[in-house]
Design an enzyme around this catalytic site. Structure first.
Site, PDB file in Angstrom:
ATOM      1  N   THR A 276       3.590  -4.099  23.278  1.00 12.35           N
ATOM      2  CA  THR A 276       2.563  -3.056  23.086  1.00 12.35           C
ATOM      3  C   THR A 276       1.272  -3.661  22.518  1.00 12.35           C
ATOM      4  OG1 THR A 276       3.592  -2.520  20.979  1.00 12.35           O
ATOM      5  CG2 THR A 276       4.173  -1.132  22.846  1.00 12.35           C
TER       6      THR A 276
ATOM      7  N   TYR B  30       3.396   8.285   0.972  1.00 11.90           N
ATOM      8  CA  TYR B  30       4.113   6.997   1.002  1.00 11.90           C
ATOM      9  C   TYR B  30       4.434   6.475  -0.402  1.00 11.90           C
ATOM     10  CZ  TYR B  30       3.907   6.223   6.054  1.00 11.90           C
ATOM     11  OH  TYR B  30       4.090   6.315   7.415  1.00 11.90           O
TER      12      TYR B  30
ATOM     13  N   ASP C  75       4.885  -3.847   4.306  1.00 15.93           N
ATOM     14  CA  ASP C  75       4.936  -2.384   4.453  1.00 15.93           C
ATOM     15  C   ASP C  75       5.813  -1.794   3.357  1.00 15.93           C
ATOM     16  OD1 ASP C  75       3.371  -2.221   6.712  1.00 15.93           O
ATOM     17  OD2 ASP C  75       4.894  -1.200   7.922  1.00 15.93           O
ATOM     18  N   VAL C  76       5.402  -0.642   2.808  1.00 11.10           N
ATOM     19  CA  VAL C  76       6.146  -0.059   1.686  1.00 11.10           C
ATOM     20  C   VAL C  76       7.370   0.749   2.127  1.00 11.10           C
ATOM     21  CG1 VAL C  76       4.846   2.128   1.515  1.00 11.10           C
ATOM     22  CG2 VAL C  76       5.825   1.093  -0.537  1.00 11.10           C
TER      23      VAL C  76
ATOM     24  N   PHE D  82       0.860  -1.200   0.000  1.00  7.38           N
ATOM     25  CA  PHE D  82       0.000   0.000   0.000  1.00  7.38           C
ATOM     26  C   PHE D  82       0.882   1.230   0.000  1.00  7.38           C
ATOM     27  CE2 PHE D  82      -4.275  -1.670   0.846  1.00  7.38           C
ATOM     28  CZ  PHE D  82      -3.941  -3.013   1.014  1.00  7.38           C
ATOM     29  N   ALA D  83       0.568   2.166  -0.888  1.00 10.42           N
ATOM     30  CA  ALA D  83       1.329   3.418  -0.944  1.00 10.42           C
ATOM     31  C   ALA D  83       0.351   4.549  -1.212  1.00 10.42           C
ATOM     32  CB  ALA D  83       2.394   3.339  -2.023  1.00 10.42           C
TER      33      ALA D  83
ATOM     34  N   GLU E 243      -2.244  -4.032  13.625  1.00 14.76           N
ATOM     35  CA  GLU E 243      -1.146  -4.823  14.195  1.00 14.76           C
ATOM     36  C   GLU E 243      -1.565  -5.437  15.530  1.00 14.76           C
ATOM     37  OE1 GLU E 243       3.447  -3.895  14.028  1.00 14.76           O
ATOM     38  OE2 GLU E 243       2.591  -2.922  15.790  1.00 14.76           O
TER      39      GLU E 243
ATOM     40  N   HIS F 234       8.837  -8.829  15.551  1.00 14.83           N
ATOM     41  CA  HIS F 234       9.187  -7.405  15.450  1.00 14.83           C
ATOM     42  C   HIS F 234      10.587  -7.171  16.044  1.00 14.83           C
ATOM     43  CE1 HIS F 234       8.939  -3.077  15.920  1.00 14.83           C
ATOM     44  NE2 HIS F 234       7.788  -3.069  15.264  1.00 14.83           N
TER      45      HIS F 234
HETATM   46  C1  UD2 Z   1       3.599  -0.246  12.420  1.00 14.35           C
HETATM   47  C2  UD2 Z   1       3.699  -1.505  11.563  1.00 14.35           C
HETATM   48  C3  UD2 Z   1       2.722  -1.390  10.406  1.00 14.35           C
HETATM   49  C4  UD2 Z   1       1.312  -1.200  10.913  1.00 14.35           C
HETATM   50  C5  UD2 Z   1       1.260  -0.010  11.862  1.00 14.35           C
HETATM   51  C6  UD2 Z   1      -0.085   0.039  12.571  1.00 14.35           C
HETATM   52  C7  UD2 Z   1       5.903  -2.569  11.438  1.00 14.35           C
HETATM   53  C8  UD2 Z   1       7.312  -2.376  11.058  1.00 14.35           C
HETATM   54  N1  UD2 Z   1       5.069  -1.574  11.088  1.00 14.35           N
HETATM   55  O1  UD2 Z   1       4.197   0.754  11.591  1.00 14.35           O
HETATM   56  O2  UD2 Z   1       2.775  -2.556   9.598  1.00 14.35           O
HETATM   57  O3  UD2 Z   1       0.876  -2.364  11.557  1.00 14.35           O
HETATM   58  O4  UD2 Z   1       2.273  -0.048  12.876  1.00 14.35           O
HETATM   59  O5  UD2 Z   1      -0.428   1.295  12.898  1.00 14.35           O
HETATM   60  O6  UD2 Z   1       5.546  -3.567  11.999  1.00 14.35           O
HETATM   61  N2  UD2 Z   1       0.559   3.803   4.646  1.00 14.35           N
HETATM   62  C9  UD2 Z   1       0.407   4.572   3.484  1.00 14.35           C
HETATM   63  N3  UD2 Z   1       0.213   5.915   3.613  1.00 14.35           N
HETATM   64  C10 UD2 Z   1       0.174   6.546   4.815  1.00 14.35           C
HETATM   65  C11 UD2 Z   1       0.339   5.780   5.979  1.00 14.35           C
HETATM   66  C12 UD2 Z   1       0.533   4.405   5.866  1.00 14.35           C
HETATM   67  O7  UD2 Z   1       0.424   4.060   2.374  1.00 14.35           O
HETATM   68  O8  UD2 Z   1       0.011   7.777   4.851  1.00 14.35           O
HETATM   69  C13 UD2 Z   1       0.740   2.344   4.507  1.00 14.35           C
HETATM   70  C14 UD2 Z   1       2.145   1.981   4.043  1.00 14.35           C
HETATM   71  O9  UD2 Z   1       2.092   0.797   3.304  1.00 14.35           O
HETATM   72  C15 UD2 Z   1       2.877   1.761   5.354  1.00 14.35           C
HETATM   73  C16 UD2 Z   1       1.789   1.067   6.166  1.00 14.35           C
HETATM   74  O10 UD2 Z   1       0.563   1.706   5.767  1.00 14.35           O
HETATM   75  O11 UD2 Z   1       4.034   0.953   5.147  1.00 14.35           O
HETATM   76  C17 UD2 Z   1       1.948   1.167   7.683  1.00 14.35           C
HETATM   77  O12 UD2 Z   1       2.027   2.509   8.092  1.00 14.35           O
HETATM   78  P1  UD2 Z   1       3.300   3.073   8.879  1.00 14.35           P
HETATM   79  O13 UD2 Z   1       4.531   2.486   8.285  1.00 14.35           O
HETATM   80  O14 UD2 Z   1       3.199   4.524   8.964  1.00 14.35           O
HETATM   81  O15 UD2 Z   1       3.057   2.437  10.279  1.00 14.35           O
HETATM   82  P2  UD2 Z   1       4.121   2.279  11.490  1.00 14.35           P
HETATM   83  O16 UD2 Z   1       5.459   2.782  11.088  1.00 14.35           O
HETATM   84  O17 UD2 Z   1       3.515   2.858  12.708  1.00 14.35           O
END
Ligand code: UD2
Length: 346
Positions: free
Chosen positions: A238, A119, A204-205, A114-115, A296, A226
């Site tokens: 968490t 992203y 994740d992208v 997803f992007a 998650e 993780h």
């Molecule tokens: C964690 C998790 C993620 C997800 C999230 C839940 C890991 C390393 N990462 O990452 O998988 O479970 O917590 O909240 O375990 N995205 C978009 N556009 C945006 C925001 C998100 O495309 O504006 C997509 C994208 O594919 C991204 C994914 O959603 O890789 C997860 O979002 P994140 O990476 O911001 O989440 P994060 O870092 O909190």
């Protein structure tokens, strides 16, 4: 391989009425075993591919057992879970051997990514590094979900690697983008993957492949440990701790903290996972509850009571900001450093 997933393997030998010697064998067995009695024997054991290789590993809620360790006290990686499935680390498999086994299977691995919003900037590195490392030599179909198809970069695909862009509406809450992946994955499997693929990974992208990721990661249901919590006592995981949420896990329970960045497995097992998590997310939403870490948290609940059949070590999900030397032998897939305030919509 696609299309034979539900093949019924019950042979005529297994379904026919027992011959006298079979009955004697069962009577003998019944008298010598205290736990298995003749009267309990079912002559027709319908051995399907599903219950042979594929049975779910459900465990009851509230069971009390020790938290499994990921690294032993002498620093060695642990390669088995307490329910006896592999934890995949460098050195636990022979790539040449495992490749030659899977090459005969003619499999397709669907991969969703997803992007949305800003992203899209991560797609180039994600796809280019995947093409160097991810299932090279095997059939891969990427499904890129985005609100801006025009920003999906042209990346040269390797042999038998394809990419489909799927347009979805934008969202102004990153939490919604992340958690809506379960519903979209569920729908994509229903509408396409059930006929188009054998296995599926959702990744994740905002990540980069640094090393080999191949068929050693395939299994019925696959989760990743993780990198931030593999040495942490489970009461500090968490997990969602509010009993009102469907994702609730008590402090006394938990195996690993699984990352939402990697979900994989056979198409129909990932379907079951995505559908269940989406339903649980819907129940929470109807009560205006959002779990601590969105989907998650629900994924962790699912994996606690529906054990994965293969667990990937943190080699398969690292974070660029954590030094990896002396912790993992090889870095395969890692979250790149990002400034959340710059890339998220809220
Ligand atoms: C964690 C998790 C993620 C997800 C999230 C839940 C890991 C390393 N990462 O990452 O998988 O479970 O917590 O909240 O375990 N995205 C978009 N556009 C945006 C925001 C998100 O495309 O504006 C997509 C994208 O594919 C991204 C994914 O959603 O890789 C997860 O979002 P994140 O990476 O911001 O989440 P994060 O870092 O909190």
């Amino acid at each position: 391989m696609v299309g034979v997933k539900n093949l019924h393997l019950c042979s005529t030998e297994e379904t026919k009425t027992p011959t006298p010697w079979m009955a004697w064998g069962l009577i003998y067995f019944g008298f010598t075993s205290s736990s298995i009695r003749y009267k309990d024997q079912n002559f027709c054991l319908k051995i399907t591919k599903e219950n042979q290789e594929n049975s779910q590993l459900q465990s009851p809620q509230g069971l009390s057992y020790k938290q499994p360790i990921v690294v032993s006290p002498n620093g060695k990686p642990v390669a088995l879970t307490p329910w006896l499935v592999p934890i995949v680390w460098e050195g636990t498999f022979d790539p040449m051997l495992i490749n030659s086994i899977y090459r005969q299977k003619n499999i397709t691995i669907a991969t969703t990514v997803f992007a949305l919003g800003k992203y899209t900037q991560f797609l180039k590195v994600f796809l280019e590094s995947a093409e160097q490392n991810y299932f090279v030599g095997f059939r891969v179909h990427y499904y890129v979900f985005t609100d801006q198809p025009e920003l999906v970069p042209e990346v040269k695909m390797g042999e038998e690697h394809n990419l489909t862009v799927l347009k979805v509406p934008s969202s102004n809450r990153w939490q919604d983008i992340s958690l809506s992946r379960m519903a979209r994955l569920e729908k994509l499997i229903e509408s396409r993957l059930i006929n188009e693929a054998d296995y599926v990974f959702s990744l994740d992208v905002d990540s980069k492949f640094y090393g080999h990721w191949g068929v050693e990661t395939l299994g019925r249901l696959v989760g990743v440990i993780h990198p931030g919590y593999y040495l942490t006592s489970r009461e500090y995981f968490t997990y969602e701790r509010r009993p009102e949420s469907q994702a609730f896990i008590p402090y006394s329970e938990g195996d690993y903290y699984y990352g939402g960045a990697v979900i994989g497995g056979l198409v129909k097992d990932v379907y079951r996972l995505a559908k269940t998590c989406r339903e649980q997310l819907d129940i929470d939403a109807s009560k205006s509850i959002e779990a601590a870490w969105q989907e998650e948290s629900h994924l962790n609940k699912y994996f606690l009571y529906n054990k994965p059949s293969k667990v990937l070590s943190p080699e398969y999900l690292w974070q660029d900001q954590i030094p990896h030397k002396d912790r993992v032998k090889i870095l395969r897939f890692s979250q790149i450093i990002k400034n959340y305030a710059d890339v998220r919509p809220n």
